[in-house]
Design an enzyme around this catalytic site. Sequence first.
Site, PDB file in Angstrom:
ATOM      1  N   TRP A 277       6.268   6.829   5.218  1.00 52.62           N
ATOM      2  CA  TRP A 277       4.816   6.176   5.578  1.00 52.62           C
ATOM      3  C   TRP A 277       5.440   5.147   6.508  1.00 52.62           C
ATOM      4  O   TRP A 277       4.467   3.310   5.665  1.00 52.62           O
ATOM      5  CB  TRP A 277       3.878   5.470   3.706  1.00 52.62           C
ATOM      6  CG  TRP A 277       4.601   7.067   3.013  1.00 52.62           C
ATOM      7  CD1 TRP A 277       4.554   6.595   2.275  1.00 52.62           C
ATOM      8  CD2 TRP A 277       3.337   8.086   3.317  1.00 52.62           C
ATOM      9  NE1 TRP A 277       3.552   7.721   1.320  1.00 52.62           N
ATOM     10  CE2 TRP A 277       2.623   8.306   2.349  1.00 52.62           C
ATOM     11  CE3 TRP A 277       2.648   8.437   4.292  1.00 52.62           C
ATOM     12  CZ2 TRP A 277       2.452  10.154   1.974  1.00 52.62           C
ATOM     13  CZ3 TRP A 277       1.599   9.038   4.384  1.00 52.62           C
ATOM     14  CH2 TRP A 277       1.230   9.995   2.864  1.00 52.62           C
ATOM     15  N   ILE A 278       6.043   5.212   7.403  1.00 53.56           N
ATOM     16  CA  ILE A 278       6.556   3.873   8.159  1.00 53.56           C
ATOM     17  C   ILE A 278       5.645   3.593   9.617  1.00 53.56           C
ATOM     18  O   ILE A 278       5.477   4.258  10.781  1.00 53.56           O
ATOM     19  CB  ILE A 278       7.659   3.837   8.292  1.00 53.56           C
ATOM     20  CG1 ILE A 278       9.234   4.059   7.167  1.00 53.56           C
ATOM     21  CG2 ILE A 278       8.479   3.109   9.189  1.00 53.56           C
ATOM     22  CD1 ILE A 278       8.772   3.640   6.651  1.00 53.56           C
TER      23      ILE A 278
ATOM     24  N   GLU B  40       1.456  -1.324   1.102  1.00 54.60           N
ATOM     25  CA  GLU B  40       1.709  -3.359   0.407  1.00 54.60           C
ATOM     26  C   GLU B  40       1.433  -3.260  -1.363  1.00 54.60           C
ATOM     27  O   GLU B  40       1.497  -4.423  -1.023  1.00 54.60           O
ATOM     28  CB  GLU B  40       1.430  -4.008   1.761  1.00 54.60           C
ATOM     29  CG  GLU B  40       1.625  -4.447   2.515  1.00 54.60           C
ATOM     30  CD  GLU B  40       3.323  -4.855   3.042  1.00 54.60           C
ATOM     31  OE1 GLU B  40       3.721  -4.835   1.865  1.00 54.60           O
ATOM     32  OE2 GLU B  40       3.306  -4.861   4.046  1.00 54.60           O
TER      33      GLU B  40
ATOM     34  N   SER C  68       6.157   2.433  -4.701  1.00 53.70           N
ATOM     35  CA  SER C  68       5.867   1.056  -5.461  1.00 53.70           C
ATOM     36  C   SER C  68       7.271   0.293  -6.194  1.00 53.70           C
ATOM     37  O   SER C  68       7.776  -0.583  -6.627  1.00 53.70           O
ATOM     38  CB  SER C  68       4.747   1.069  -6.260  1.00 53.70           C
ATOM     39  OG  SER C  68       4.155   0.652  -5.764  1.00 53.70           O
TER      40      SER C  68
END
Length: 382
Positions: free
Chosen positions: A160-161, A366, A136
């Site tokens: 984390w793609i 996200e 974040s």
Amino acid sequence: MATPVDRLLPTEEAEALLELTRELATKELAPQVHDAEEKGEFPAAAYALLGKSGLMSLPFGEELGGGGQPYEVYLQVVEEVAAVWPSVAVGLSVHTLTASVVANNASDEQCATWLPRMLGGDWLGAYCLSEPQAGSDVSGIKARARLDGDVYVVDGTKQWISNGSCADYYILFARTGDHPTRGLSAFVVPADTPGLSFGAPEKKMGLACDVTTQVLLDGARIPVDQRIGDEGDGMKVALSALDSGRLGIAAVGTGLAQGALAYAVGYARERRQFGKAIGEFQGLQFLLAELGAEVERARATYLHAARLKDAGRPFSRQASIAKLTATDAAMRVSTDAVQVLGGNGYTRDYPVERYFRDAKVTQIFEGTNQIQRMVIGRDLLK
């Protein structure tokens, strides 16, 4: 077993698109989901089908080769896909996020070069923002792009793609300067770029077909003309795109919750105990009523935010509200859907167990839901 969604759509064309999406999801995607998720297979054929059907380009202008649809219509398409196959809906949302970075920030020449492949379904994208130490906190990015003549030489690790080693191009954010917020730049990186490689797929709780890996850059050479915008624009590009991406995940969460609810309702109609369907017991009816309200609330929040976006109005706070509301709903609804099925719900023979596992990460990616609360609170206090 499906419970239909009563949608209020802006045009007959939008109604036809949603009908097409439901048909594809039910007839083409649904038969594949269980086996593919058990094996953790990348659903390349599913993305090819969505691309061929024109569903990978919906919220982009027709002058760019897109479908020219409002964001509220695109998000409802994502929701319909998520109700059947959340992994594919996440991939669709991520792809749209990557293409939007190009459409909204690249030069006309870059758009003409890249967007036809991105929007035509020939290229699937991945969004390389997070790093092992920077999730974040975007200002903590350490991947470094060093200018060498007319080429950037990039070193770093992205974590984390989604679409990981399976994408055709990557929207990469790397540091071209030392300033925490004005030292980032954005690039388009084709998958065959020398110096680009990938870690092993993460062994995740859910979303097994959303292949997630590290993206490794070891002296990767990226031509200057693949930079998006000016040097130092990366933070602005990343954060502006995230608001739209959060709406995509809100739609995924709503669709996941809708799928779990629909299955639980169908099961409650058919499962009999003590001589009658379990749905006739008031305690279970009240539980299903709460779940139905959760789903309707989630849908209302993302549609409100999308309509603000379509009207050209600020929607950042509303996007965070939608992401928070919808993904928390996905977790609650899928948890109680397992409860409705009892012991059956705890087995992989029934899809609610998979919905339950898939739901958890929607509260994390996200921007975690704790970050969404920070965004909402700060906006309210401005």
